[in-house]
Motif scaffolding. Sequence first.
Motif, PDB file in Angstrom:
ATOM      1  N   UNK A 211      51.196  11.046  64.534  1.00 14.79           N
ATOM      2  CA  UNK A 211      52.187  10.857  65.595  1.00 14.79           C
ATOM      3  C   UNK A 211      52.853  12.157  66.051  1.00 14.79           C
ATOM      4  N   UNK A 212      53.014  12.273  67.339  1.00 11.76           N
ATOM      5  CA  UNK A 212      53.721  13.384  68.022  1.00 11.76           C
ATOM      6  C   UNK A 212      53.003  14.733  67.889  1.00 11.76           C
ATOM      7  N   UNK A 213      51.923  14.812  67.091  1.00 10.57           N
ATOM      8  CA  UNK A 213      51.197  16.082  67.037  1.00 10.57           C
ATOM      9  C   UNK A 213      51.004  16.706  65.676  1.00 10.57           C
ATOM     10  N   UNK A 214      51.425  16.005  64.610  1.00  7.43           N
ATOM     11  CA  UNK A 214      51.111  16.559  63.286  1.00  7.43           C
ATOM     12  C   UNK A 214      50.458  15.498  62.403  1.00  7.43           C
ATOM     13  N   UNK A 215      49.628  16.001  61.497  1.00  8.34           N
ATOM     14  CA  UNK A 215      48.779  15.130  60.704  1.00  8.34           C
ATOM     15  C   UNK A 215      49.564  14.302  59.689  1.00  8.34           C
ATOM     16  N   UNK A 216      49.136  13.070  59.528  1.00  7.93           N
ATOM     17  CA  UNK A 216      49.600  12.257  58.407  1.00  7.93           C
ATOM     18  C   UNK A 216      49.116  12.920  57.111  1.00  7.93           C
ATOM     19  N   UNK A 217      49.642  12.503  55.980  1.00  7.04           N
ATOM     20  CA  UNK A 217      49.251  13.129  54.715  1.00  7.04           C
ATOM     21  C   UNK A 217      47.864  12.633  54.306  1.00  7.04           C
ATOM     22  N   UNK A 218      46.832  13.244  54.882  1.00  6.43           N
ATOM     23  CA  UNK A 218      45.473  12.716  54.783  1.00  6.43           C
ATOM     24  C   UNK A 218      44.904  12.754  53.369  1.00  6.43           C
ATOM     25  N   UNK A 219      45.290  13.748  52.578  1.00  7.01           N
ATOM     26  CA  UNK A 219      44.761  13.813  51.209  1.00  7.01           C
ATOM     27  C   UNK A 219      45.193  12.563  50.437  1.00  7.01           C
ATOM     28  N   UNK A 220      46.455  12.195  50.584  1.00  2.00           N
ATOM     29  CA  UNK A 220      46.973  11.015  49.893  1.00  2.00           C
ATOM     30  C   UNK A 220      46.333   9.742  50.446  1.00  2.00           C
ATOM     31  N   UNK A 221      46.131   9.709  51.732  1.00  2.00           N
ATOM     32  CA  UNK A 221      45.554   8.517  52.349  1.00  2.00           C
ATOM     33  C   UNK A 221      44.086   8.355  51.958  1.00  2.00           C
ATOM     34  N   UNK A 222      43.368   9.475  51.891  1.00  2.00           N
ATOM     35  CA  UNK A 222      41.964   9.412  51.461  1.00  2.00           C
ATOM     36  C   UNK A 222      41.875   8.929  50.003  1.00  2.00           C
ATOM     37  N   UNK A 223      42.779   9.431  49.162  1.00  2.00           N
ATOM     38  CA  UNK A 223      42.802   9.011  47.753  1.00  2.00           C
ATOM     39  C   UNK A 223      43.013   7.504  47.643  1.00  2.00           C
ATOM     40  N   UNK A 224      43.999   7.025  48.391  1.00  2.00           N
ATOM     41  CA  UNK A 224      44.321   5.593  48.392  1.00  2.00           C
ATOM     42  C   UNK A 224      43.125   4.788  48.905  1.00  2.00           C
ATOM     43  N   UNK A 225      42.519   5.266  49.974  1.00  2.00           N
ATOM     44  CA  UNK A 225      41.397   4.548  50.588  1.00  2.00           C
ATOM     45  C   UNK A 225      40.185   4.505  49.657  1.00  2.00           C
ATOM     46  N   UNK A 226      39.917   5.634  49.008  1.00  2.00           N
ATOM     47  CA  UNK A 226      38.773   5.680  48.095  1.00  2.00           C
ATOM     48  C   UNK A 226      38.971   4.727  46.933  1.00  2.00           C
ATOM     49  N   UNK A 227      40.180   4.742  46.388  1.00  2.00           N
ATOM     50  CA  UNK A 227      40.502   3.907  45.238  1.00  2.00           C
ATOM     51  C   UNK A 227      40.304   2.430  45.574  1.00  2.00           C
ATOM     52  N   UNK A 228      40.595   2.046  46.798  1.00  2.00           N
ATOM     53  CA  UNK A 228      40.549   0.629  47.158  1.00  2.00           C
ATOM     54  C   UNK A 228      39.410   0.300  48.117  1.00  2.00           C
ATOM     55  N   UNK A 229      38.491   1.260  48.264  1.00  2.00           N
ATOM     56  CA  UNK A 229      37.291   1.001  49.052  1.00  2.00           C
ATOM     57  C   UNK A 229      37.596   0.642  50.514  1.00  2.00           C
ATOM     58  N   UNK A 230      38.455   1.433  51.130  1.00  2.00           N
ATOM     59  CA  UNK A 230      38.831   1.167  52.517  1.00  2.00           C
ATOM     60  C   UNK A 230      38.245   2.225  53.454  1.00  2.00           C
ATOM     61  N   UNK A 231      37.969   1.812  54.668  1.00  2.00           N
ATOM     62  CA  UNK A 231      37.593   2.782  55.696  1.00  2.00           C
ATOM     63  C   UNK A 231      38.855   3.448  56.234  1.00  2.00           C
ATOM     64  N   UNK A 232      38.713   4.718  56.627  1.00  2.00           N
ATOM     65  CA  UNK A 232      39.828   5.442  57.240  1.00  2.00           C
ATOM     66  C   UNK A 232      39.465   5.783  58.688  1.00  2.00           C
ATOM     67  N   UNK A 233      40.251   5.254  59.614  1.00  2.00           N
ATOM     68  CA  UNK A 233      40.065   5.558  61.040  1.00  2.00           C
ATOM     69  C   UNK A 233      41.301   6.320  61.495  1.00  2.00           C
ATOM     70  N   UNK A 234      41.137   7.574  61.904  1.00  2.00           N
ATOM     71  CA  UNK A 234      42.291   8.351  62.365  1.00  2.00           C
ATOM     72  C   UNK A 234      42.559   8.096  63.840  1.00  2.00           C
ATOM     73  N   UNK A 235      43.791   7.749  64.155  1.00  2.00           N
ATOM     74  CA  UNK A 235      44.199   7.684  65.562  1.00  2.00           C
ATOM     75  C   UNK A 235      44.780   9.056  65.896  1.00  2.00           C
ATOM     76  N   UNK A 236      43.922   9.877  66.502  1.00  2.00           N
ATOM     77  CA  UNK A 236      44.284  11.276  66.759  1.00  2.00           C
ATOM     78  C   UNK A 236      44.627  11.522  68.229  1.00  2.00           C
ATOM     79  N   UNK A 237      45.060  10.475  68.913  1.00  2.00           N
ATOM     80  CA  UNK A 237      45.337  10.605  70.349  1.00  2.00           C
ATOM     81  C   UNK A 237      46.446  11.617  70.640  1.00  2.00           C
ATOM     82  N   UNK A 238      47.323  11.878  69.656  1.00  2.00           N
ATOM     83  CA  UNK A 238      48.467  12.753  69.926  1.00  2.00           C
ATOM     84  C   UNK A 238      48.373  14.113  69.231  1.00  2.00           C
ATOM     85  N   UNK A 239      47.349  14.340  68.441  1.00  2.00           N
ATOM     86  CA  UNK A 239      47.375  15.563  67.614  1.00  2.00           C
ATOM     87  C   UNK A 239      46.119  16.420  67.742  1.00  2.00           C
TER      88      UNK A 239
END
Length: 375
Positions: free
Chosen positions: A133-161
């Motif tokens: 949001x607004x032009x800076x990245x979400x904490x992707x390392x933490x989100x990737x860790x969470x996603x990997x642990x729970x077998x989730x896909x990660x789709x970045x909404x990068x429309x603003x950054x």
Amino acid sequence: MKIQMVDLKGQYAKIKKEVDAGIQDCIDNTAFINGPAVKEFQQDFEKYLDVKHVIPCANGTDALQIAMMALDLKPGDEVICPAFTYVATAEVMGLLGLKPIMVDVNEDTFDIEFRGLDKYLTPNTKAIVPVHLYGQSADMEKILEFAEKHNLFVIEDNAQAIGSDYTFSDGTVKKTGTIGHIGCTSFFPSKNLGCYGDGGAIMTNDDDLALKIRMIANHGQEKKYYHKVVGCNSRLDTIQAAVLKVKLKYLDEYSEARNQMASYYDENLAGISEIQVPKRAENSTHVFHQYTLRVKNGKRDKLQQYLAEKNIPSMIYYPLPLYKQEAFKQYVSEGFGLPVTEKLCEEVISLPIHTEFDQKSLDLITAEIKSFFNV
Ligand SMILES: *Cc1c(COP(=O)(O)O)cnc(C)c1O
């Protein structure tokens, strides 16, 4: 001269020759659909982002929808996203019969809060959509860790950054939109890389996903008139690609200009105790799609009104949490609320920011804000 949120006219004046030539070329060659500029821009953009595949499409909302289709998300699947975002992020979930699981954001970065996401998990959770949001990245390392642990896909909404860099703890640097399984972006005119109409793109480093995304965006066909899956018609116009090809060359300069404006605002507004200037995320550069203040003590609306009286525009992105929108109430139970999101909806105000600013306008805006707060 009237102060504007975004000065696309001033920007165009500086690149007019190149842009006009690119557009004229499309017309001269009547190459309106899938003309050479589309492929050329795609390749330039792949290089800029350092990503294997860019699939241009018709707009950012389509990009998100096609991404979710390509990941085979099915009706009833749950997808985690922030409640403090533009509607498109969750709208496409509704269209596909997916259930948006709206979560809170971090009050300093405005991005999705990765702490406490566990409590939203069910056997149906399939994906997470961080919005930068607004032009800076979400904490992707933490989100990737969470996603990997729970077998989730990660789709970045990068429309603003677009153009923003995220640095991992091992020092690896990646452009936002190239970090998750799929990244999506928009070339809406006022976005940091905007064309002169609608446009969007999907990014991935996965070869199989890239093929599938391309097929879905093109009526589900790999070979003309042979349709493997139900897809859609989502293309980037050649004329828009010609504009983007020119503007991409200046994107880093544009981000720098936005940062200069942001620094000036910071320096001149940081001393006002009832204002919180935007905090920078630890691991991300900022491209300032928006420069967004938090205004305390319930004074936000009064400030906006005061500025409007002085002919200074401002915007509230966003006035209402997604789950309070008529269209999205159906996805939450009665009384559902997220404290940070609700606070931000009442406190945020975005000031004019773009690539063509003049010192006089900046001085005027900051002087009027100071005078509103009597400092
Ligand atoms: C602009 C935007 C979109 C949608 O892009 P369009 O090209 O307008 O469809 C999606 N998500 C976010 C966060 C946006 O800001």
